[in-house]
Design an enzyme around this catalytic site. Structure first.
Site, PDB file in Angstrom:
ATOM      1  N   MET A  48      20.085 -27.621 -25.427  1.00 47.13           N
ATOM      2  CA  MET A  48      21.161 -28.584 -25.709  1.00 47.13           C
ATOM      3  C   MET A  48      22.467 -27.853 -26.005  1.00 47.13           C
ATOM      4  O   MET A  48      23.539 -28.272 -25.565  1.00 47.13           O
ATOM      5  CB  MET A  48      20.756 -29.468 -26.895  1.00 47.13           C
ATOM      6  CG  MET A  48      21.729 -30.587 -27.215  1.00 47.13           C
ATOM      7  SD  MET A  48      21.952 -31.761 -25.872  1.00 47.13           S
ATOM      8  CE  MET A  48      23.660 -31.468 -25.466  1.00 47.13           C
TER       9      MET A  48
ATOM     10  N   ILE B  87      27.708 -34.803 -29.025  1.00 44.04           N
ATOM     11  CA  ILE B  87      26.323 -34.407 -28.749  1.00 44.04           C
ATOM     12  C   ILE B  87      25.359 -35.214 -29.616  1.00 44.04           C
ATOM     13  O   ILE B  87      24.226 -35.479 -29.230  1.00 44.04           O
ATOM     14  CB  ILE B  87      26.139 -32.889 -29.024  1.00 44.04           C
ATOM     15  CG1 ILE B  87      26.910 -32.066 -27.981  1.00 44.04           C
ATOM     16  CG2 ILE B  87      24.669 -32.493 -29.041  1.00 44.04           C
ATOM     17  CD1 ILE B  87      26.913 -30.562 -28.245  1.00 44.04           C
TER      18      ILE B  87
ATOM     19  N   HIS C  83      21.998 -41.355 -21.798  1.00 44.52           N
ATOM     20  CA  HIS C  83      21.404 -40.092 -22.246  1.00 44.52           C
ATOM     21  C   HIS C  83      20.179 -40.331 -23.131  1.00 44.52           C
ATOM     22  O   HIS C  83      20.025 -39.722 -24.171  1.00 44.52           O
ATOM     23  CB  HIS C  83      22.463 -39.264 -22.981  1.00 44.52           C
ATOM     24  CG  HIS C  83      21.970 -37.920 -23.451  1.00 44.52           C
ATOM     25  ND1 HIS C  83      21.441 -36.985 -22.582  1.00 44.52           N
ATOM     26  CD2 HIS C  83      21.916 -37.346 -24.690  1.00 44.52           C
ATOM     27  CE1 HIS C  83      21.083 -35.907 -23.276  1.00 44.52           C
ATOM     28  NE2 HIS C  83      21.358 -36.106 -24.555  1.00 44.52           N
TER      29      HIS C  83
ATOM     30  N   ARG D  61      13.712 -44.962 -35.005  1.00 42.03           N
ATOM     31  CA  ARG D  61      14.969 -44.720 -34.286  1.00 42.03           C
ATOM     32  C   ARG D  61      16.134 -45.408 -35.000  1.00 42.03           C
ATOM     33  O   ARG D  61      17.252 -44.930 -34.983  1.00 42.03           O
ATOM     34  CB  ARG D  61      14.863 -45.227 -32.842  1.00 42.03           C
ATOM     35  CG  ARG D  61      14.120 -44.263 -31.958  1.00 42.03           C
ATOM     36  CD  ARG D  61      14.311 -44.534 -30.480  1.00 42.03           C
ATOM     37  NE  ARG D  61      13.503 -43.620 -29.695  1.00 42.03           N
ATOM     38  CZ  ARG D  61      13.888 -42.407 -29.332  1.00 42.03           C
ATOM     39  NH1 ARG D  61      15.066 -41.953 -29.699  1.00 42.03           N
ATOM     40  NH2 ARG D  61      13.111 -41.636 -28.610  1.00 42.03           N
TER      41      ARG D  61
ATOM     42  N   ASN E 160      22.960 -41.075 -38.421  1.00 39.60           N
ATOM     43  CA  ASN E 160      23.856 -40.354 -37.512  1.00 39.60           C
ATOM     44  C   ASN E 160      25.124 -41.134 -37.191  1.00 39.60           C
ATOM     45  O   ASN E 160      26.201 -40.554 -37.038  1.00 39.60           O
ATOM     46  CB  ASN E 160      23.114 -39.963 -36.229  1.00 39.60           C
ATOM     47  CG  ASN E 160      22.187 -38.776 -36.453  1.00 39.60           C
ATOM     48  OD1 ASN E 160      22.178 -38.190 -37.530  1.00 39.60           O
ATOM     49  ND2 ASN E 160      21.419 -38.419 -35.449  1.00 39.60           N
TER      50      ASN E 160
END
Length: 337
Positions: free
Chosen positions: A238, A122, A184, A92, A99
């Protein structure tokens, strides 16, 4: 004239999201940006006879910022599905570092070229990427907390679908609009089944069924990854969820009133109800709650919902808050590096 820019338009989420946006009658211009394959997506979509004009933007190389600038210039709404999905063997943290860098670069582009745009994030992990966008826009002096949205809508979509599946004879998924608060990812996702029209159904479930339902909403993404044999994640659902929030914002901009959606937002004191919300979530800077939408973005945070939840939900909330604190700090410290 309404211009929407999709950053990461050629990806697994970006393509179906671009298709849905192309069909929206409120959109006049659709700008598709990606670092690969986007001219093909743009050409394909441009044949659809909906009225929005489609243009794709591909940088010449890693240093080229002109394509992003052109895509963003004059954009009213920017949606960011860009990033890499988690690949086998990737931690992760690996995913976060890649990202986070991508999102930060795009946020810098937004600050320079469309500082007044609504920004929908998103790219995962949303609990950390939204704070990165906030910090980046703030550092450039163009931050408006009412215009930044972390997209958690998929959690609501799943919460509606999954309870309906337990009562197929009596309900349809569209009967529900469950509020899902927190964050989320995993245990930060807290569906509030004890409120609204889901209560009558939720109350007749056994303790075991309730636990399973909550867990399914929290970890629904894993179901899709397994069903795709590790070859992908939840991209279509999504894209639909991201589009639903974008559609609501565009409707509010066009003057539609009484639109409420859940979103992961910055509980900034400039937004009505945000200071009250902070007191109920141990002073977290970011949290997902139902918000009222208006022409300029978020007009009010519906914090009172947190005073109405069940004891079980309060326990789930405590776990969520503890994890969220770490996720938010991770994003903020990355942005300040």
């Amino acid at each position: 004239m309404v211009k929407v820019a999709i950053l990461g338009a050629a990806g697994g989420i970006g393509q179906p999201l671009s298709l849905l946006t192309k069909l929206n009658p409120n959109v006049d211009e659709l700008a598709l940006f990606d670092v690969v394959n986007v001219p093909g997506v743009g050409a394909d979509l441009s044949h659809i006879n909906s009225d929005s004009k489609t243009q794709s933007y591909l940088p010449k190389d890693k240093e080229d910022k002109t394509a992003l600038a052109a895509a963003l210039k004059g954009s009213d709404l920017v949606i960011i599905p860009a990033g890499v999905p988690r690949k086998p063997g990737m931690t992760r943290d690996d995913l976060f570092n890649i990202n986070a860098s991508i999102v930060q670069g795009l946020a810098e582009g937004i600050a320079a070229n469309s500082p007044k745009a609504f920004v929908l994030v998103i790219s995962n992990p949303v609990n950390s990427t939204v704070p990165i966008v906030a910090e980046t826009l703030q550092a450039k002096g163009v931050y408006d907390p009412a215009r930044l949205f972390g997209v958690t809508t998929l959690d609501i979509v799943r919460a509606n679908t999954f309870i309906s599946q337990l009562f197929l004879d009596q309900t349809k998924p569209s009967d529900f609009n469950i509020n899902v608060v927190g964050g989320h990812s995993g245990e930060t996702i807290v569906p509030l089944y004890s409120l609204g029209n889901s209560k009558q159904y939720y109350d007749i479930l056994s303790e075991e069924q309730k636990k399973e339902l909550i867990k399914r909403v929290q970890f629904g993404g894993d179901e899709v990854v397994q069903a795709k044999n590790g070859a992908g994640s939840a991209t279509l659902s999504m894209a639909y969820a991201g589009y639903r929030l974008a559609e609501s914002i565009l409707a509010a901009v066009n003057g539609k009133t009484d639109i409420v959606e859940c979103t992961f937002l910055n509980l900034d004191s400039s937004i009505k109800g945000a200071s009250e919300a902070r007191k109920l979530v141990k002073d977290l800077d970011f949290f997902s709650l139902p918000v009222q939408l208006g022409k300029n973005g978020i007009t009010e945070v519906k914090y009172d919902i947190l005073n109405q939840i069940s004891d079980d939900e309060k326990k789930l909330l405590e776990v969520a808050i503890e994890q969220l604190q770490k996720n938010i700090e991770k994003g903020v410290s990355f942005a300040k590096k």
